[in-house]
Write an enzyme that holds these catalytic residues in place. Structure first.
Site, PDB file in Angstrom:
ATOM      1  N   ASP A   1       0.813  -1.220   0.000  1.00  0.00           N
ATOM      2  CA  ASP A   1       0.000   0.000   0.000  1.00  0.00           C
ATOM      3  C   ASP A   1       0.848   1.273   0.000  1.00  0.00           C
ATOM      4  O   ASP A   1       0.332   2.350  -0.283  1.00  0.00           O
ATOM      5  CB  ASP A   1      -0.927   0.033   1.224  1.00  0.00           C
TER       6      ASP A   1
ATOM      7  N   HIS B   1      -6.898  -0.211   1.001  1.00  0.00           N
ATOM      8  CA  HIS B   1      -8.179   0.057   1.660  1.00  0.00           C
ATOM      9  C   HIS B   1      -8.226   1.441   2.299  1.00  0.00           C
ATOM     10  O   HIS B   1      -9.290   1.953   2.565  1.00  0.00           O
ATOM     11  CB  HIS B   1      -8.561  -1.055   2.647  1.00  0.00           C
TER      12      HIS B   1
HETATM   13  O1  F6P Z   1      -2.253  -4.046   3.820  1.00  0.00           O
HETATM   14  C1  F6P Z   1      -2.087  -4.476   2.523  1.00  0.00           C
HETATM   15  C2  F6P Z   1      -3.348  -5.004   1.953  1.00  0.00           C
HETATM   16  O2  F6P Z   1      -2.895  -5.642   0.824  1.00  0.00           O
HETATM   17  C3  F6P Z   1      -4.464  -4.018   1.614  1.00  0.00           C
HETATM   18  O3  F6P Z   1      -4.300  -3.273   0.463  1.00  0.00           O
HETATM   19  C4  F6P Z   1      -5.646  -4.954   1.539  1.00  0.00           C
HETATM   20  O4  F6P Z   1      -6.843  -4.288   1.743  1.00  0.00           O
HETATM   21  C5  F6P Z   1      -5.367  -5.905   2.641  1.00  0.00           C
HETATM   22  O5  F6P Z   1      -3.970  -5.956   2.779  1.00  0.00           O
HETATM   23  C6  F6P Z   1      -5.923  -7.296   2.444  1.00  0.00           C
HETATM   24  O6  F6P Z   1      -5.567  -8.049   3.544  1.00  0.00           O
HETATM   25  P1  F6P Z   1      -5.866  -9.597   3.740  1.00  0.00           P
HETATM   26  O7  F6P Z   1      -4.877 -10.346   2.921  1.00  0.00           O
HETATM   27  O8  F6P Z   1      -5.675  -9.830   5.184  1.00  0.00           O
HETATM   28  O9  F6P Z   1      -7.259  -9.832   3.254  1.00  0.00           O
END
Ligand code: F6P
Length: 372
Positions: free
Chosen positions: A134, A178
């Site tokens: 991110d 997000h």
């Molecule tokens: O924090 C990085 C990230 O890739 C965000 O962009 C994304 O919303 C989130 O992690 C998704 O996380 P997880 O793999 O826990 O669903």
């Protein structure tokens, strides 16, 4: 052995984590330090699950995606144990001392910086490294993982162009992020998206539809819309802001409960918004529309050369700081060098895309609609 280092990777995985582990590990071994890797983030430290990171374990990992140590989003102070969430910080402190660690190196994003700081407040020597696709960790030029994800998202937009063009369709591509829009903005510009929507700039669906109709009138009967996961409509952003203001103003229990519930409901509504947006755009423009959610493809696989380089630089710089007994800091990328930034200056902050950022200006100058 001069010093003993513990290392863990926490939060969502990110390309370049292994390069960073290798950077820390190899530089530490050369300085005659001993390195232990804890499994699955803070959970491994709590459960005392670890592996020695000797030269054998560090061999051949530079180019591999993910993390050889495993990761989790478990927080020390709210660790799921059975059906409960318990504060396991003291157990981690105990395990730190059990291994006679001189320092614990935590590789992670914003959440990890916070959790690591909690351990630092308990008296542990902590150094962190900034990783996340991110790119939203405060006080660092960049985070490793971002460049790889940027390449993947851009390549996806490139591919979507030819199919959108052939079918005269709108293709909405959802890109991770997000809370911040670095990835969607960067990939959107690099891939030539016609519309880019990011959380920092709330959008108006009618403005997007008009931009797409304008393109149609000029003969381009297709459009690529790059949307951050966390992109938000103007209406929803205003409603959330309103509830936040109410929350800040009142100490009445019932009113606070209501405001919190309103924020939660709005956020939940917003989280499925990309799907709704596709239907809305189809209706407003009369163009057939499709959605592509890139999801975890953006986090997987081989790290780019730039991420390997950044992770190796920060990993080896970390050992330099350990040699100087400089703890309670994050190794931030700063130009071609690095800076040791005190953890208390980072936690609770997030690097958002500034509205006057050169990338925002560039997007506008090439005629990209940003939804506002
Ligand atoms: O924090 C990085 C990230 O890739 C965000 O962009 C994304 O919303 C989130 O992690 C998704 O996380 P997880 O793999 O826990 O669903």
């Amino acid at each position: 052995m001069s010093k003993t280092i513990g290392i863990l990777t926490a939060g969502g995985d990110s390309p370049g984590l292994n390069a960073a582990i290798r950077g820390v590990g190899k530089a530490a071994l050369r300085s005659d330090m001993y390195v232990l890797g804890f499994r699955d983030g803070f959970r491994g430290l709590m459960e005392n699950r670890f592996i020695p990171l000797d030269s054998h374990a560090l061999r051949g990992i530079l180019t591999i995606g993910g993390t050889i140590l495993g990761t989790s989003r478990d927080k020390p102070h709210r660790m799921p144990v059975g059906n409960q969430r318990l504060d396991m910080t003291d157990v981690m402190v105990e395990n730190y001392h059990r291994h006679h660690l001189d320092v614990l190196v935590c590789l992670g994003g914003g959440g990890t910086q916070k959790n690591a700081y909690r351990l630092a407040q308990k008296g542990l020597n902590i150094i962190t490294l900034p990783k996340t696709i991110d790119n939203d960790v405060a006080m660092t030029d960049s985070t490793f993982g971002f460049d790889t994800a940027l390449g993947i998202a851009t390549a996806a937009i490139d591919r979507l162009h030819s199919t959108a063009h052939s079918h005269h369709r709108i293709i909405v591509v959802e890109i991770m992020g997000h809370n911040t829009g670095w990835l969607a903005l960067g990939a959107g510009i690099a891939g030539g998206a016609d519309v880019i929507l990011i959380p920092e700039i709330p959008y108006d669906i009618n403005i997007i539809a008009e931009a797409i109709r304008r393109r149609s009138r000029r003969g381009s009967r297709f459009s690529i819309v790059a949307v951050s996961e966390g992109a938000i409509s103007k209406e929803n952003a205003a409603a959330i802001e309103d509830s936040r203001e109410k929350l800040a103003k009142t100490s009445d229990k019932e009113e606070r409960k209501q405001a919190k519930a309103q924020i939660k409901a709005r956020e939940a509504y917003q989280s499925g918004s990309t799907l709704r947006m596709v239907a809305q755009l189809e209706e407003l423009t009369g163009l057939e529309s499709r959605i592509t959610i890139l999801g975890h493809l953006q986090r997987g696989g081989t790290p780019s050369a730039a991420d390997r380089l950044l992770a190796s630089r920060l990993g080896t710089a970390c050992v330099q700081l350990i040699e100087e007994n400089k703890y309670g800091v994050m190794v931030a990328a700063c130009g071609e060098g690095f800076e040791a930034v005190p953890l208390e200056e980072i936690i609770g902050k997030r690097k958002m895309v500034p509205l006057d950022h050169p990338w925002v200006k560039t997007a506008r100058q090439v005629g990209t609609c940003l939804g506002d």
